[in-house]
Motif scaffolding. Sequence first.
Motif, PDB file in Angstrom:
ATOM      1  N   TYR A 192     -88.836 -79.593  55.518  1.00 53.13           N
ATOM      2  CA  TYR A 192     -88.161 -78.355  55.858  1.00 53.13           C
ATOM      3  C   TYR A 192     -87.511 -78.459  57.234  1.00 53.13           C
ATOM      4  O   TYR A 192     -87.904 -79.266  58.053  1.00 53.13           O
ATOM      5  CB  TYR A 192     -89.151 -77.181  55.851  1.00 53.13           C
ATOM      6  CG  TYR A 192     -89.853 -77.004  54.529  1.00 53.13           C
ATOM      7  CD1 TYR A 192     -89.204 -76.406  53.457  1.00 53.13           C
ATOM      8  CD2 TYR A 192     -91.151 -77.461  54.344  1.00 53.13           C
ATOM      9  CE1 TYR A 192     -89.835 -76.256  52.237  1.00 53.13           C
ATOM     10  CE2 TYR A 192     -91.790 -77.312  53.128  1.00 53.13           C
ATOM     11  CZ  TYR A 192     -91.126 -76.704  52.075  1.00 53.13           C
ATOM     12  OH  TYR A 192     -91.748 -76.556  50.866  1.00 53.13           O
ATOM     13  N   ASN A 193     -86.545 -77.586  57.483  1.00 52.38           N
ATOM     14  CA  ASN A 193     -85.819 -77.480  58.745  1.00 52.38           C
ATOM     15  C   ASN A 193     -84.921 -78.698  58.988  1.00 52.38           C
ATOM     16  O   ASN A 193     -84.909 -79.268  60.071  1.00 52.38           O
ATOM     17  CB  ASN A 193     -86.778 -77.259  59.922  1.00 52.38           C
ATOM     18  CG  ASN A 193     -86.075 -76.616  61.096  1.00 52.38           C
ATOM     19  OD1 ASN A 193     -85.078 -75.936  60.930  1.00 52.38           O
ATOM     20  ND2 ASN A 193     -86.585 -76.845  62.293  1.00 52.38           N
ATOM     21  N   SER A 249     -90.649 -80.046  59.504  1.00 54.08           N
ATOM     22  CA  SER A 249     -91.931 -79.677  58.926  1.00 54.08           C
ATOM     23  C   SER A 249     -92.067 -80.504  57.658  1.00 54.08           C
ATOM     24  O   SER A 249     -91.277 -80.351  56.719  1.00 54.08           O
ATOM     25  CB  SER A 249     -91.968 -78.187  58.605  1.00 54.08           C
ATOM     26  OG  SER A 249     -93.165 -77.874  57.951  1.00 54.08           O
ATOM     27  N   PHE A 271     -83.598 -77.917  53.385  1.00 55.48           N
ATOM     28  CA  PHE A 271     -84.855 -78.536  52.975  1.00 55.48           C
ATOM     29  C   PHE A 271     -84.581 -79.565  51.893  1.00 55.48           C
ATOM     30  O   PHE A 271     -83.528 -79.585  51.275  1.00 55.48           O
ATOM     31  CB  PHE A 271     -85.880 -77.499  52.503  1.00 55.48           C
ATOM     32  CG  PHE A 271     -85.473 -76.733  51.275  1.00 55.48           C
ATOM     33  CD1 PHE A 271     -85.836 -77.156  50.017  1.00 55.48           C
ATOM     34  CD2 PHE A 271     -84.726 -75.563  51.390  1.00 55.48           C
ATOM     35  CE1 PHE A 271     -85.469 -76.441  48.884  1.00 55.48           C
ATOM     36  CE2 PHE A 271     -84.360 -74.833  50.273  1.00 55.48           C
ATOM     37  CZ  PHE A 271     -84.724 -75.289  49.019  1.00 55.48           C
TER      38      PHE A 271
END
Length: 102
Positions: free
Chosen positions: A6-7, A73, A44
């Motif tokens: 993620y991110n 993440s 993501f």
Amino acid sequence: MNIAIYNLDSEVTNAALQELFTPFGPVASAEIALDAFTGVSRGFGQIVMDDETAALNAIRSLHDTEFKGLQLSVQEAPEKKEQLGSYKVGTGPVRVYKFRKN
């Protein structure tokens, strides 16, 4: 093992994501989620690694690290839920709405 990332920056490609994980072991597939209308990254993606030890090592090493200016993440991807149909879900009764005639 499926790994969720993620991110991600919107400029990151599938190849760049695969290259990020390759030092930890062979990557079976790397895919970034794209917006269906614009084709731009949704921020993501998902990696599939066959070697579970290498995958866990990659998760530990890359979680909370910076990549292309953003803090990643990285975690094990949740199991996909299988939907049984597009109708009522659950065990309760179905209430039928009856229209009134005026």
